[in-house]
Design a protein around this motif. Structure first.
Motif, PDB file in Angstrom:
ATOM      1  N   GLN A 212       0.824  -1.205   0.000  1.00 25.32           N
ATOM      2  CA  GLN A 212       0.000   0.000   0.000  1.00 25.32           C
ATOM      3  C   GLN A 212       0.862   1.260   0.000  1.00 25.32           C
ATOM      4  O   GLN A 212       0.551   2.232  -0.697  1.00 25.32           O
ATOM      5  CB  GLN A 212      -0.943  -0.014   1.212  1.00 25.32           C
TER       6      GLN A 212
ATOM      7  N   ALA B 195       3.926   1.483  -1.255  1.00 22.78           N
ATOM      8  CA  ALA B 195       4.534   1.565  -2.583  1.00 22.78           C
ATOM      9  C   ALA B 195       3.540   2.094  -3.604  1.00 22.78           C
ATOM     10  O   ALA B 195       3.888   2.891  -4.482  1.00 22.78           O
ATOM     11  CB  ALA B 195       5.062   0.188  -3.010  1.00 22.78           C
ATOM     12  N   TYR B 196       2.281   1.676  -3.499  1.00 24.68           N
ATOM     13  CA  TYR B 196       1.241   2.154  -4.416  1.00 24.68           C
ATOM     14  C   TYR B 196       1.025   3.656  -4.236  1.00 24.68           C
ATOM     15  O   TYR B 196       0.941   4.401  -5.210  1.00 24.68           O
ATOM     16  CB  TYR B 196      -0.068   1.396  -4.188  1.00 24.68           C
TER      17      TYR B 196
ATOM     18  N   ASP C 276       3.183   5.796  -3.127  1.00 22.70           N
ATOM     19  CA  ASP C 276       4.382   6.454  -3.652  1.00 22.70           C
ATOM     20  C   ASP C 276       4.335   6.512  -5.179  1.00 22.70           C
ATOM     21  O   ASP C 276       4.676   7.536  -5.782  1.00 22.70           O
ATOM     22  CB  ASP C 276       5.625   5.704  -3.180  1.00 22.70           C
ATOM     23  N   GLU C 277       3.896   5.426  -5.799  1.00 26.42           N
ATOM     24  CA  GLU C 277       3.793   5.402  -7.268  1.00 26.42           C
ATOM     25  C   GLU C 277       2.784   6.439  -7.758  1.00 26.42           C
ATOM     26  O   GLU C 277       3.006   7.113  -8.757  1.00 26.42           O
ATOM     27  CB  GLU C 277       3.396   3.989  -7.733  1.00 26.42           C
ATOM     28  N   GLN C 278       1.682   6.587  -7.055  1.00 24.82           N
ATOM     29  CA  GLN C 278       0.679   7.587  -7.427  1.00 24.82           C
ATOM     30  C   GLN C 278       1.245   8.996  -7.299  1.00 24.82           C
ATOM     31  O   GLN C 278       0.998   9.854  -8.161  1.00 24.82           O
ATOM     32  CB  GLN C 278      -0.576   7.438  -6.543  1.00 24.82           C
ATOM     33  N   ASN C 279       2.017   9.249  -6.261  1.00 29.47           N
ATOM     34  CA  ASN C 279       2.657  10.562  -6.091  1.00 29.47           C
ATOM     35  C   ASN C 279       3.666  10.832  -7.203  1.00 29.47           C
ATOM     36  O   ASN C 279       3.741  11.944  -7.731  1.00 29.47           O
ATOM     37  CB  ASN C 279       3.348  10.661  -4.722  1.00 29.47           C
ATOM     38  N   GLN C 280       4.433   9.824  -7.568  1.00 32.01           N
ATOM     39  CA  GLN C 280       5.408   9.982  -8.642  1.00 32.01           C
ATOM     40  C   GLN C 280       4.711  10.226  -9.978  1.00 32.01           C
ATOM     41  O   GLN C 280       5.180  11.036 -10.787  1.00 32.01           O
ATOM     42  CB  GLN C 280       6.319   8.760  -8.717  1.00 32.01           C
ATOM     43  N   ALA C 281       3.602   9.555 -10.227  1.00 32.27           N
ATOM     44  CA  ALA C 281       2.853   9.775 -11.467  1.00 32.27           C
ATOM     45  C   ALA C 281       2.335  11.210 -11.531  1.00 32.27           C
ATOM     46  O   ALA C 281       2.373  11.847 -12.588  1.00 32.27           O
ATOM     47  CB  ALA C 281       1.691   8.783 -11.564  1.00 32.27           C
ATOM     48  N   GLN C 282       1.875  11.738 -10.417  1.00 35.68           N
ATOM     49  CA  GLN C 282       1.422  13.132 -10.363  1.00 35.68           C
ATOM     50  C   GLN C 282       2.584  14.082 -10.634  1.00 35.68           C
ATOM     51  O   GLN C 282       2.433  15.069 -11.364  1.00 35.68           O
ATOM     52  CB  GLN C 282       0.798  13.438  -8.987  1.00 35.68           C
ATOM     53  N   ASP C 283       3.753  13.787 -10.070  1.00 37.11           N
ATOM     54  CA  ASP C 283       4.935  14.618 -10.312  1.00 37.11           C
ATOM     55  C   ASP C 283       5.301  14.626 -11.798  1.00 37.11           C
ATOM     56  O   ASP C 283       5.649  15.669 -12.357  1.00 37.11           O
ATOM     57  CB  ASP C 283       6.121  14.131  -9.481  1.00 37.11           C
TER      58      ASP C 283
ATOM     59  N   GLY D 126       7.658   1.340 -21.240  1.00 33.78           N
ATOM     60  CA  GLY D 126       6.246   1.202 -20.907  1.00 33.78           C
ATOM     61  C   GLY D 126       5.505   0.353 -21.913  1.00 33.78           C
ATOM     62  O   GLY D 126       6.072  -0.135 -22.894  1.00 33.78           O
TER      63      GLY D 126
END
Length: 188
Positions: free
Chosen positions: A23, A25-26, A28-35, A123
Motif C-alpha cells: 500500500q 509503494a502504491y 508512492d507510485e501515485q505521487n510519482q505519477a502526479q509529479d 512502458g
C-alpha cells in the motif's frame, strides 16, 4: 491456538506487513505519477515559449543578415520544408537474450530519404511525448536496430517506432512495436 499461517508458511503478521508495504509503494507510485504529469506540463509550457522566441528570431535574423546569405542558410529550421509526408515502413521487433531488442524494417522507396530513426519509450504504450531517439541509420545501412534500451530488468517493457526521415525534415512513423524482457521464473 496455533498462529494462522498461509500457504508457503507465511504468517498473518508477515502478510499484514507485506500488505502495508504494498500500500505504501502504491501511494508512492501515485505521487510519482502526479509529479511526472506536472513536470510534463512545465516542459510543454517552456517548449511553447521557446518556440515563439525562436520563430521571432527566424523572422528577424534573415532581414538583419541579408548581406550575409551564407550565414542565413546555416540557420536551423523550426518546421519541415514544404513537401510530402513519406510512407511509413513496416517494422517488427523481437526480444534477444540477454537484454536487447532487435527491430527490423522494410526499405523506404522515397527518393528524398535522409535516414531512419528508432524512437522509443519505456512502458506498454508508445508515447510521442515521451519517446526519445535511440538510434539513426543511413539509407544504405542494414535495416535493423539492436538496442538494450529500457530492457535492463526482467519484466521490463518498451515501445518502439521506426521513423522515415526525408531531406525536407518531413517524417512518418511505423506502427508501434512492443518488446518485453521475460520475467524471471519463480521456483515453486
Amino acid at each position: 491456538m496455533l498462529p494462522l499461517t498461509l500457504k508457503g508458511g507465511l504468517t498473518q503478521a508477515q502478510f499484514a506487513s507485506a500488505l502495508a508495504a504494498l500500500q505504501a509503494a502504491y501511494a508512492d507510485e501515485q505521487n510519482q505519477a502526479q509529479d511526472v504529469t506536472l513536470e510534463r506540463g512545465n516542459r510543454n509550457q517552456i517548449q511553447a515559449e521557446v518556440y515563439a522566441i525562436l520563430k521571432a528570431y527566424r523572422e528577424v535574423v534573415p532581414k538583419k543578415l541579408e548581406d550575409f546569405p551564407v550565414l542565413v542558410e546555416t540557420l536551423p529550421r523550426l518546421t519541415p520544408l514544404p513537401g510530402h509526408t513519406p510512407q511509413a515502413v513496416n517494422a517488427s521487433a523481437v526480444f534477444e537474450a540477454p537484454n536487447q531488442a532487435k527491430v527490423v524494417y522494410d526499405a523506404s522507396p522515397d527518393a528524398m530519404l535522409h535516414s531512419y530513426e528508432l524512437r522509443g519509450n519505456v512502458g506498454t504504450d508508445y508515447s510521442d511525448e515521451d519517446a526519445v531517439v535511440i538510434a539513426t541509420n543511413a539509407p544504405g545501412a542494414a535495416r535493423e536496430f539492436v538496442t538494450p534500451y529500457g530492457l535492463n530488468q526482467p519484466g521490463a517493457q518498451v515501445a518502439f517506432k521506426v521513423y522515415v526521415i526525408l531531406t525536407t525534415g518531413n517524417e512518418s512513423g511505423s506502427g508501434a512495436l512492443f518488446v518485453q524482457r521475460p520475467a524471471l521464473a519463480v521456483a515453486a
